[in-house]
Design an enzyme around this catalytic site. Sequence first.
Site, PDB file in Angstrom:
ATOM      1  N   ARG A   1       0.804  -1.222   0.000  1.00 19.11           N
ATOM      2  CA  ARG A   1       0.000   0.000   0.000  1.00 19.11           C
ATOM      3  C   ARG A   1       0.840   1.276   0.000  1.00 19.11           C
ATOM      4  O   ARG A   1       0.337   2.362  -0.251  1.00 19.11           O
ATOM      5  CB  ARG A   1      -0.956  -0.016   1.213  1.00 19.11           C
TER       6      ARG A   1
ATOM      7  N   GLY B   1       1.986 -14.053   5.305  1.00 19.37           N
ATOM      8  CA  GLY B   1       1.202 -13.499   6.403  1.00 19.37           C
ATOM      9  C   GLY B   1       1.992 -13.431   7.704  1.00 19.37           C
ATOM     10  O   GLY B   1       3.074 -14.007   7.831  1.00 19.37           O
TER      11      GLY B   1
ATOM     12  N   ASP C   1       5.948  -1.930  11.483  1.00 20.61           N
ATOM     13  CA  ASP C   1       5.421  -0.664  10.947  1.00 20.61           C
ATOM     14  C   ASP C   1       4.714   0.133  12.039  1.00 20.61           C
ATOM     15  O   ASP C   1       3.714   0.782  11.799  1.00 20.61           O
ATOM     16  CB  ASP C   1       4.473  -0.931   9.768  1.00 20.61           C
TER      17      ASP C   1
ATOM     18  N   GLY D   1      -7.366  -4.843  12.617  1.00 16.07           N
ATOM     19  CA  GLY D   1      -8.090  -6.011  13.113  1.00 16.07           C
ATOM     20  C   GLY D   1      -8.911  -5.611  14.330  1.00 16.07           C
ATOM     21  O   GLY D   1      -8.441  -4.877  15.185  1.00 16.07           O
TER      22      GLY D   1
ATOM     23  N   TYR E   1      32.381  31.848  -4.035  1.00 15.66           N
ATOM     24  CA  TYR E   1      32.412  30.388  -3.988  1.00 15.66           C
ATOM     25  C   TYR E   1      33.804  29.960  -3.537  1.00 15.66           C
ATOM     26  O   TYR E   1      34.797  30.298  -4.191  1.00 15.66           O
ATOM     27  CB  TYR E   1      32.097  29.765  -5.359  1.00 15.66           C
TER      28      TYR E   1
ATOM     29  N   ASN F   1      40.121  38.373   5.211  1.00 16.86           N
ATOM     30  CA  ASN F   1      38.947  39.006   4.616  1.00 16.86           C
ATOM     31  C   ASN F   1      38.855  38.602   3.152  1.00 16.86           C
ATOM     32  O   ASN F   1      39.710  38.964   2.337  1.00 16.86           O
ATOM     33  CB  ASN F   1      39.018  40.523   4.745  1.00 16.86           C
TER      34      ASN F   1
ATOM     35  N   ASN G   1      38.442  25.858  -8.724  1.00 15.02           N
ATOM     36  CA  ASN G   1      39.042  24.643  -8.144  1.00 15.02           C
ATOM     37  C   ASN G   1      38.936  23.441  -9.064  1.00 15.02           C
ATOM     38  O   ASN G   1      39.459  22.389  -8.760  1.00 15.02           O
ATOM     39  CB  ASN G   1      38.374  24.325  -6.792  1.00 15.02           C
ATOM     40  N   TYR G   2      38.275  23.577 -10.186  1.00 12.77           N
ATOM     41  CA  TYR G   2      37.972  22.413 -11.025  1.00 12.77           C
ATOM     42  C   TYR G   2      38.474  22.676 -12.437  1.00 12.77           C
ATOM     43  O   TYR G   2      38.111  23.686 -13.065  1.00 12.77           O
ATOM     44  CB  TYR G   2      36.447  22.210 -11.021  1.00 12.77           C
TER      45      TYR G   2
ATOM     46  N   ALA H   1      42.026  44.091  -6.322  1.00 13.41           N
ATOM     47  CA  ALA H   1      40.694  43.790  -6.858  1.00 13.41           C
ATOM     48  C   ALA H   1      40.788  43.394  -8.328  1.00 13.41           C
ATOM     49  O   ALA H   1      41.633  43.895  -9.062  1.00 13.41           O
ATOM     50  CB  ALA H   1      39.791  45.010  -6.707  1.00 13.41           C
TER      51      ALA H   1
HETATM   52  C1  UD1 Z   1      -1.871  -6.319  11.246  1.00 15.99           C
HETATM   53  C2  UD1 Z   1      -2.806  -7.218  12.067  1.00 15.99           C
HETATM   54  C3  UD1 Z   1      -4.037  -6.388  12.463  1.00 15.99           C
HETATM   55  C4  UD1 Z   1      -3.599  -5.169  13.257  1.00 15.99           C
HETATM   56  C5  UD1 Z   1      -2.570  -4.348  12.472  1.00 15.99           C
HETATM   57  C6  UD1 Z   1      -1.977  -3.280  13.384  1.00 15.99           C
HETATM   58  C7  UD1 Z   1      -2.548  -9.486  11.205  1.00 15.99           C
HETATM   59  C8  UD1 Z   1      -3.162 -10.570  10.418  1.00 15.99           C
HETATM   60  N1  UD1 Z   1      -3.217  -8.350  11.278  1.00 15.99           N
HETATM   61  O1  UD1 Z   1      -2.566  -5.966  10.061  1.00 15.99           O
HETATM   62  O2  UD1 Z   1      -4.895  -7.193  13.266  1.00 15.99           O
HETATM   63  O3  UD1 Z   1      -4.713  -4.369  13.568  1.00 15.99           O
HETATM   64  O4  UD1 Z   1      -1.504  -5.183  12.017  1.00 15.99           O
HETATM   65  O5  UD1 Z   1      -1.224  -2.362  12.658  1.00 15.99           O
HETATM   66  O6  UD1 Z   1      -1.493  -9.693  11.780  1.00 15.99           O
HETATM   67  N2  UD1 Z   1       4.818  -9.025   7.719  1.00 15.99           N
HETATM   68  C9  UD1 Z   1       5.784 -10.000   7.602  1.00 15.99           C
HETATM   69  N3  UD1 Z   1       5.516 -11.090   6.831  1.00 15.99           N
HETATM   70  C10 UD1 Z   1       4.335 -11.264   6.192  1.00 15.99           C
HETATM   71  C11 UD1 Z   1       3.354 -10.258   6.323  1.00 15.99           C
HETATM   72  C12 UD1 Z   1       3.616  -9.147   7.102  1.00 15.99           C
HETATM   73  O7  UD1 Z   1       6.865  -9.883   8.169  1.00 15.99           O
HETATM   74  O8  UD1 Z   1       4.182 -12.286   5.522  1.00 15.99           O
HETATM   75  C13 UD1 Z   1       5.112  -7.843   8.549  1.00 15.99           C
HETATM   76  C14 UD1 Z   1       5.025  -6.536   7.800  1.00 15.99           C
HETATM   77  O9  UD1 Z   1       6.302  -6.194   7.264  1.00 15.99           O
HETATM   78  C15 UD1 Z   1       4.551  -5.566   8.867  1.00 15.99           C
HETATM   79  C16 UD1 Z   1       3.808  -6.407   9.847  1.00 15.99           C
HETATM   80  O10 UD1 Z   1       4.144  -7.759   9.566  1.00 15.99           O
HETATM   81  O11 UD1 Z   1       5.634  -4.939   9.527  1.00 15.99           O
HETATM   82  C17 UD1 Z   1       2.285  -6.228   9.758  1.00 15.99           C
HETATM   83  O12 UD1 Z   1       1.868  -6.557   8.455  1.00 15.99           O
HETATM   84  P1  UD1 Z   1       0.731  -5.715   7.723  1.00 15.99           P
HETATM   85  O13 UD1 Z   1       0.522  -6.299   6.391  1.00 15.99           O
HETATM   86  O14 UD1 Z   1       1.023  -4.272   7.814  1.00 15.99           O
HETATM   87  O15 UD1 Z   1      -0.528  -6.088   8.657  1.00 15.99           O
HETATM   88  P2  UD1 Z   1      -1.875  -5.266   8.787  1.00 15.99           P
HETATM   89  O16 UD1 Z   1      -2.728  -5.558   7.616  1.00 15.99           O
HETATM   90  O17 UD1 Z   1      -1.600  -3.865   9.089  1.00 15.99           O
HETATM   91 CA    CA Z   2       0.184  -2.659   9.219  1.00 20.01          CA
END
Ligand code: UD1
Ligand code: CA
Length: 456
Positions: free
Chosen positions: A14, A78, A103, A140, A362, A373, A382-383, A419
């Site tokens: 995003r 995920g 994040d 969530g 410069y 001064n 210089n270049y 000058a």
């Molecule tokens: C997630 C939570 C949500 C919560 C929100 C808070 C889940 C399923 N959902 O959603 O409930 O309200 O954060 O901000 O966890 N990441 C990985 N590997 C992956 C996917 C993500 O390391 O495969 C990391 C991302 O880099 C990020 C963090 O996990 O730093 C969260 O992922 P993101 O996709 O931002 O989750 P949200 O949709 O915000």
């Molecule tokens: Ca997030």
Amino acid sequence: MVVVAILAAGRGTRMKSSLPKVLHSLGGRSLVERVIKSVEPLSPSRQLLIVGYQAEAVKAAIQTISSLEFVEQTVQLGTGHAIQQLLPHLTGYTGDLLVLNGDLPLIRTDTLQKLLQTHQENQNAATILTANLPDPKGYGRVFCNSENIVQQIVEDKDCTTAQRQNRRINAGVYCFRWHNLAEVLPHLEANNAQKEYYLTDAVTQVGKVMAVDVEDYQEIVGINDRLQLATAYEILQTRIKEKWMVAGVTLVDPNSITIDDTVELQSDVIIEPQTHLRGNSIIQTGSRIGPGSLIENSQLGENVTVLYSVVINSTVQARTQIGPYTNLRGQVQVGAGCRLGNFVELKNTQIGDRTNVAHLSYLGDSTIGSRVNIGAGTITANYDGVKKHPTKIGDRTGTGSNTTLVAPITLGNDVYVAAGSTVTEDVPDDSLVIARERQVIKPGWVSKKRASQSQP
Ligand code: UD1
Ligand code: CA
């Protein structure tokens, strides 16, 4: 004893960026660096960073933090899948695991401490941080019973219309008793709108899970897009400015000023409007910066003034006055009590104490002594089109207006440059140098010319 895991493997679709989301900068530090800093005071026994999307770039950006261990999630299926990658790294571990989304740049250490404390006091299998948001969209939703025990977490995309009305959200900070989580992790399923393995599904399977509300919901803003990045920036700016004002710094029109939280200010510094302080800058007491100035990675001594000017990667000693319209482009060291004035550009240059470069100059790749001064319009050539060459100027030397110094060149101590000179050869101490055509005057020349032109 606590082990920390930070989730930083996602791409951050995003953000619509070629840069991994967690490396986007917020007030002088990347998002993930901020999360790491927030857990540091907890002295975790191990810190695991889960990397995946552009793993090498993420590692390179934070390699200076030596206590980090990197765990690779080669495909990003995920947040639950990300935590599954920890299994081989934590076999036999019996303590707690604090998990943070990468994040989440504004989370405070105090909040994490409170979460850990509640977790341990209540002997929970898991404890999660929640918040009541005015606008919970995208987060969530957390459903609890009357004892604050979590029953269900439903992602925004999976919510029914009724569920979406719930404003209590999952902040993305969890404390788990690791062995309970480890048992559940292998059995996660991806039965949801995003076809991902959710960590939030694991939460409700581990046993007794308690929710702890954050006091200040601004702490838990998660950065998914550039709008949230801007919101977080505003919140951070308010925090930083309040901190400095309480510490005795005057901010004139704070809303027009920005300050990275890597900057250090001393009391009785005055920051005027439209001024931006960035990177590892230090400004000492009594200095007045702005209006309209940018200071980046620079150290300014006591009672320095900077007006409508740019100072980057440079140091300036006490009482020096800069501007209006001075550009210290980088690697400039200016002594005490100097004056750098209007339309002056300096690069890779050292200047002694009480030296003036007041107008239209410069100076590049130069070393300049004390009480020099530099006359208006003095330029170091210089270049030569291929290489840069040095200029050296001794103490108490003065250059006349519109002097060109063709480098490499050295002017000694106590030299006067006439000058309009173009100086191409070294000048010894205590000398006058005139390097221009002698003026010729031809009396009566004009009337003779006119007379010759008017003849038929
Ligand atoms: C997630 C939570 C949500 C919560 C929100 C808070 C889940 C399923 N959902 O959603 O409930 O309200 O954060 O901000 O966890 N990441 C990985 N590997 C992956 C996917 C993500 O390391 O495969 C990391 C991302 O880099 C990020 C963090 O996990 O730093 C969260 O992922 P993101 O996709 O931002 O989750 P949200 O949709 O915000
Ligand atoms: Ca997030």
